[in-house]
Design an enzyme around this catalytic site. Structure first.
Site, short mmCIF file in Angstrom:
data_model
loop_
_atom_site.label_atom_id
_atom_site.label_comp_id
_atom_site.label_asym_id
_atom_site.label_seq_id
_atom_site.Cartn_x
_atom_site.Cartn_y
_atom_site.Cartn_z
N GLY A 15 18.19 -41.01 40.89
CA GLY A 15 17.55 -42.32 40.88
C GLY A 15 16.45 -42.37 41.92
O GLY A 15 16.30 -41.47 42.74
N GLU A 301 5.77 -50.42 57.31
CA GLU A 301 5.87 -51.10 56.02
C GLU A 301 5.89 -52.62 56.13
O GLU A 301 6.54 -53.18 57.01
CB GLU A 301 7.17 -50.68 55.32
CG GLU A 301 7.28 -49.18 55.09
CD GLU A 301 8.49 -48.85 54.24
OE1 GLU A 301 8.30 -48.58 53.05
OE2 GLU A 301 9.63 -48.91 54.77
N GLU A 323 4.24 -49.25 52.56
CA GLU A 323 4.18 -50.24 51.50
C GLU A 323 3.58 -51.51 52.09
O GLU A 323 3.96 -51.94 53.19
CB GLU A 323 5.57 -50.54 50.93
CG GLU A 323 6.10 -49.42 50.06
CD GLU A 323 7.46 -49.76 49.46
OE1 GLU A 323 7.82 -49.10 48.48
OE2 GLU A 323 8.15 -50.66 49.99
#
Length: 425
Positions: A15, A301, A323
């Site tokens: 995943g 981030e 991010e």
């Protein structure tokens, strides 16, 4: 670590996984990233590398694949400039009242032992505290002023005044990632503009009252050279919210020249407790004002303005993962007069800077119509150089219009395909 065989870096079933860091290690078999979006491996030995997703960076790694960015997305720096030479090995002998440390090179295959050690001043180890018990910041400062090093054992330490590290070559070590939380908006730790301070293995967690800075290296205007004995910041994390409401304007401020930043994660929380655009507020993860500062493994981030601002000349960064903030409610709320903030900003006055393996992603899940003008922003001159940059829109939640300045196509659309720039300018 010394790993005999393969090392699988991804979860069972492969995943999604968003990355990490290996240093000073040996893997006899294959390094297997599988679904890891990005990864940084420094000064290590590997048998081979299986694959890469978006941003895989190797610095000083024996057995690394060849330089092939962006297909496969391998950025390879043959030798780490200076940081690995300054890593500190620290351990505690049976005597509880003292400690020893030694300096280590890039490869450590034998456990620490008597050979090669040298005594250091005794360590002061404050007990795990809550606001009502344990060692106060005043007690810790008194110990530091006596020439002691500082060992934080696992626990949560509320700090009601700044811990001041003023002696050259002081070791401040955390084991088990102790958490330092400032009370009443204080700066929890400040380091003087001195040689060779070593900070490692701790988490700065923002308090409910906004702190201007969580960790400051050198006073404003610091100008001394520390090239022969730099201060190092290694495996130090910063958290704004997530465990509860918290706020700090800047997480890490580096004013001292030649500082080495080796693996930090500065995180304005995107999930957990105390999370929201007006709840866990934070402008910037890292501001560098010092000259000739080196960063290896920057994970920064979700901050609400520039995630990184680099004002000093001579800076170098190897690997950057970012991010942008998930939660701008509107375009105007993020920034007026421009579409958002770049993740990594080199100041217009900078004339020398170089960076390798830099990735910025957007996931504007609160308002997917949000745009960022660019992932990276820098002056256009020959002394400011970037190698192997990329931007990605995660699932089409928002758009980054350019990779760096006005170069590079827009990262957009649900295909989640990176936009790459191999070199700039």
């Amino acid at each position: 670590m010394d790993i005999h065989g393969d090392l699988n870096l991804a979860p069972n079933g492969f995943g999604w996984a968003s990355g990490g860091y290996i240093a000073d290690s040996r893997v006899s078999g294959a390094l297997q990233p599988y679904s890891q979006q990005q990864w940084f491996t420094r000064d290590s030995q590997i048998g081979s590398n299986l694959n890469g997703v978006w941003n895989m960076v190797f610095s000083g790694v024996t057995g690394a694949p060849g330089q092939t960015f962006p297909n496969p997305p391998y950025t390879v720096v043959p030798q780490t400039p200076s940081a690995a030479r300054s890593r500190t090995c620290t351990w505690i002998p049976p005597v509880p009242t003292g400690c020893s440390y030694r300096r280590c090179g890039r490869t450590r295959r034998a456990p620490p032992g008597p050979a090669g050690t040298r005594p250091a001043p005794p360590c002061h180890s404050p007990s795990s505290t809550s606001p009502s018990r344990g060692d106060s910041a005043a007690t810790i400062n008194a110990a530091l002023s006596q020439g002691l090093n500082l060992l934080f054992t696992p626990g949560v330490y509320h700090v009601n005044q700044t811990i001041n590290v003023t002696r050259a070559d002081t070791v401040v070590l955390g084991i088990g990632y102790p958490t330092l939380i400032p009370d009443n908006g204080v700066i929890p730790m400040s380091v003087a503009d001195v040689n060779g301070v070593k900070l490692a293995g701790m988490l700065f967690d923002a308090g409910t009252v906004t702190s201007p800075v969580l960790l400051q290296i050198g006073p404003n205007g610091a100008a001394a050279s520390h090239a022969a004995d730099p201060t190092t910041i290694q495996d130090v994390f910063f958290r704004i919210g997530g465990a509860g409401p918290g706020s700090a304007t800047t997480s890490l401020l580096v004013n001292s020249g030649n500082t080495i930043i080796d693996h930090i994660w500065a995180w304005r929380a995107d999930h957990g407790s105390g999370v929201g655009w007006t709840t866990n507020t934070a402008d910037t993860g890292l501001i560098v004002n010092g000259a000739n500062v080196e960063a290896l493994g920057l994970f920064v981030e979700h901050y609400q303005k520039y995630d990184v601002i680099w004002n000093g000349n001579g800076g170098r960064t190897i690997f950057f993962q970012n991010e942008m903030p998930y939660d701008p409610p509107t375009q105007a709320a993020w920034r007026t007069g421009a579409n958002g903030y770049a993740a990594y900003k080199v100041a217009d006055t900078v004339t020398s800077h170089e960076a390798w393996g830099m990735g910025s992603y957007c996931y504007f899940n609160v308002n997917p119509s949000i745009h960022a003008d660019r992932g990276f922003e820098a002056p256009n001159n020959a002394g400011v150089k970037f190698h192997d940059l990329l931007t990605v829109s995660l699932g089409g939640n928002g758009t980054i219009d350019h990779v760096i300045n006005t170069t590079g196509a827009a990262a957009t659309g649900t295909a989640t395909v990176p936009v790459n720039v191999v070199s700039y300018p």
